[in-house]
Enzyme design. Structure first.
Site, PDB file in Angstrom:
ATOM      1  N   ARG A   2       0.823  -1.217   0.000  1.00  0.00           N
ATOM      2  CA  ARG A   2       0.000   0.000   0.000  1.00  0.00           C
ATOM      3  C   ARG A   2       0.856   1.266   0.000  1.00  0.00           C
ATOM      4  O   ARG A   2       0.476   2.290  -0.559  1.00  0.00           O
ATOM      5  CB  ARG A   2      -0.931   0.001   1.214  1.00  0.00           C
ATOM      6  CG  ARG A   2      -2.029  -1.047   1.140  1.00  0.00           C
ATOM      7  CD  ARG A   2      -3.145  -0.758   2.138  1.00  0.00           C
ATOM      8  NE  ARG A   2      -2.705  -0.820   3.522  1.00  0.00           N
ATOM      9  CZ  ARG A   2      -2.688  -1.938   4.243  1.00  0.00           C
ATOM     10  NH1 ARG A   2      -3.049  -3.094   3.699  1.00  0.00           N
ATOM     11  NH2 ARG A   2      -2.296  -1.907   5.502  1.00  0.00           N
ATOM     12  N   GLY A  27       0.147  -9.064  17.053  1.00  0.00           N
ATOM     13  CA  GLY A  27       0.692 -10.136  17.879  1.00  0.00           C
ATOM     14  C   GLY A  27       2.024  -9.759  18.468  1.00  0.00           C
ATOM     15  O   GLY A  27       2.631  -8.754  18.075  1.00  0.00           O
ATOM     16  N   HIS A  28       2.446 -10.564  19.420  1.00  0.00           N
ATOM     17  CA  HIS A  28       3.758 -10.406  20.033  1.00  0.00           C
ATOM     18  C   HIS A  28       4.361 -11.782  20.290  1.00  0.00           C
ATOM     19  O   HIS A  28       3.681 -12.815  20.178  1.00  0.00           O
ATOM     20  CB  HIS A  28       3.659  -9.610  21.336  1.00  0.00           C
ATOM     21  CG  HIS A  28       3.491  -8.142  21.126  1.00  0.00           C
ATOM     22  ND1 HIS A  28       4.481  -7.342  20.604  1.00  0.00           N
ATOM     23  CD2 HIS A  28       2.437  -7.319  21.361  1.00  0.00           C
ATOM     24  CE1 HIS A  28       4.053  -6.097  20.527  1.00  0.00           C
ATOM     25  NE2 HIS A  28       2.814  -6.054  20.976  1.00  0.00           N
ATOM     26  N   ASP A  44      10.838 -13.841  18.924  1.00  0.00           N
ATOM     27  CA  ASP A  44      11.329 -12.707  18.139  1.00  0.00           C
ATOM     28  C   ASP A  44      12.721 -12.932  17.574  1.00  0.00           C
ATOM     29  O   ASP A  44      12.965 -12.713  16.379  1.00  0.00           O
ATOM     30  CB  ASP A  44      11.352 -11.441  19.002  1.00  0.00           C
ATOM     31  CG  ASP A  44       9.980 -10.800  19.134  1.00  0.00           C
ATOM     32  OD1 ASP A  44       9.026 -11.271  18.487  1.00  0.00           O
ATOM     33  OD2 ASP A  44       9.855  -9.832  19.905  1.00  0.00           O
TER      34      ASP A  44
END
Length: 386
Positions: free
Chosen positions: A87, A121-122, A152
């Site tokens: 986008r 989310g994490h 992560d």
């Protein structure tokens, strides 16, 4: 290797830092107002060894600036939610049209497709649904949260770097071309559990916490409190190491057999009681340089002073910050901390010259939010992966 990093938080910047530590020329494209992690940029170690330009991707000239950098880069890294880069006008189609050999690395939590792909989310959620979180912690309590290291950074950043380097090798080979690397934290974290799934299938792993060889289920693989409230980590799995362990611990005569599963509770109690008789420092001295596989549990501030880590230079001090040194190590091309954390937009003229990207010299966008304040961190959910 030239890398463009579209600023985000967490696993994307860490992956770019790893590439920068290994010698890549990483240009971080910062956004007006910051990337979401509201700490003083001077302390954000994940931005060391990088340079920064300030670009407003919501403005046409900002999109043109990023595409100009992508045209000159080997790798581009972004950590937006699926569809955001498209986008903005800096998605894979636009970038690969400018540079067919570009490796376009995408860092997300859920991946580019799937029912959860467009949701926030994490780390904790990613490792929860992959089964990794459910393995960690005591059998009679909730799962233990391993900071954001497992999802992560292990399941995300490291897999992104592996994918980027493999794709780069292909792009540089005869007949090779650029491509998109979809690094989803859920995929990488699931991959990390490969050995455990094999053991589960073979009947060598129980699908519950605190009941297995490597999750604290055995009394000789766990952490025990000492007299001063510290902890010692015990990993005496092999029998010869275990023999050394109980000898130095001083329970060789009274300890029940480790092969008697029914007596494991008694053995755990004996080990715990013995550790409570001395301080962490005293037990560290007892097990020092032995093959008992016992180590003190250190805090983040204590770790750099451990004699072994100090001797290896595992931590370094740069720009007044004690921090982990680059890893892994190379015999001919060692990594190094060359630059302090990049300040947003501070390197624009230098990058424009080195990358021959004159569009970067347009007036920088105004920053309506001002400089990120120092103090406690505050994470804002924007378009980042986690």
């Amino acid at each position: 290797m030239r890398v463009v990093e579209l600023a985000g938080i967490g696993p994307g910047p860490f992956a770019a830092m790893l590439l920068a530590d290994l010698g890549a020329d990483v240009v971080r494209v910062d956004r007006p107002g910051g990337a979401g992690l509201r700490i003083d940029p001077a302390y954000d170690i994940t931005n060391r060894n990088k340079r920064s330009v300030l670009v407003d991707l919501k403005a046409p000239e900002g999109v043109a600036q990023v595409l100009e950098l992508a045209e000159r880069a080997d790798v581009l890294l972004e950590g937006y939610r699926p569809g955001v880069a498209e986008r903005l006008g800096v998605g894979p189609e636009e970038c690969l049209a400018r540079n067919p050999r570009l490796v376009y690395g995408r860092m997300t939590g859920w991946g580019q497709q799937g029912p959860l792909a467009d949701t926030a989310g994490h780390d904790i959620g990613y490792i929860a649904i992959t089964g990794a979180l459910g393995m960690i912690g005591p059998p009679d309590g909730p799962p233990a949260i391993p900071a954001n290291l497992v999802g992560d950074y292990a399941g995300g950043s490291l897999y992104l770097v592996i994918g980027v380097l493999a794709a780069l090798q292909h792009a540089r080979s005869e007949g090779g071309r650029g491509q998109v690397v979809d690094a989803a934290i859920v995929d990488g974290t699931a991959h990390l559990t490969a050995m455990i799934h094999g053991m589960l299938a073979a009947g060598g792993w129980q699908d519950r916490r605190g009941a297995n060889l490597l999750d604290g289920g055995t009394p000789f693989y766990g952490a025990y409190e000492t007299a001063d409230g510290g902890y010692m980590a015990v990993g005496a799995l092999e029998k010869r190491f275990y023999g050394e362990f109980i000898r130095l611990l001083g329970i060789e005569q009274e300890a029940p057999s480790r092969d008697d599963f029914a007596a494991w509770g008694e053995l755990r109690t004996a080990i715990a009681a013995r550790f409570k008789t001395r301080t962490r420092g005293e037990w560290t001295a007892v097990f020092q340089e032995s093959d008992a596989c016992v180590a003190p549990v250190l805090s983040l501030r204590e770790a750099p002073r451990h004699p072994h880590l100090a001797a290896r230079g595992t931590f370094v001090e740069h720009a007044g910050i004690t921090q982990p040194a680059p890893a892994p190590r190379f015999s001919h091309t060692p990594g190094a901390v060359r630059r302090p954390p990049a300040q947003p937009g501070a390197d624009t003229e230098e990058i424009a010259r080195d990358w021959q990207a004159p569009s970067l010299l347009a007036p920088p966008p105004a920053d309506p939010a001002g400089a990120p304040p120092a103090g406690p961190s505050r994470i804002q959910q924007k378009d980042t992966a986690s």
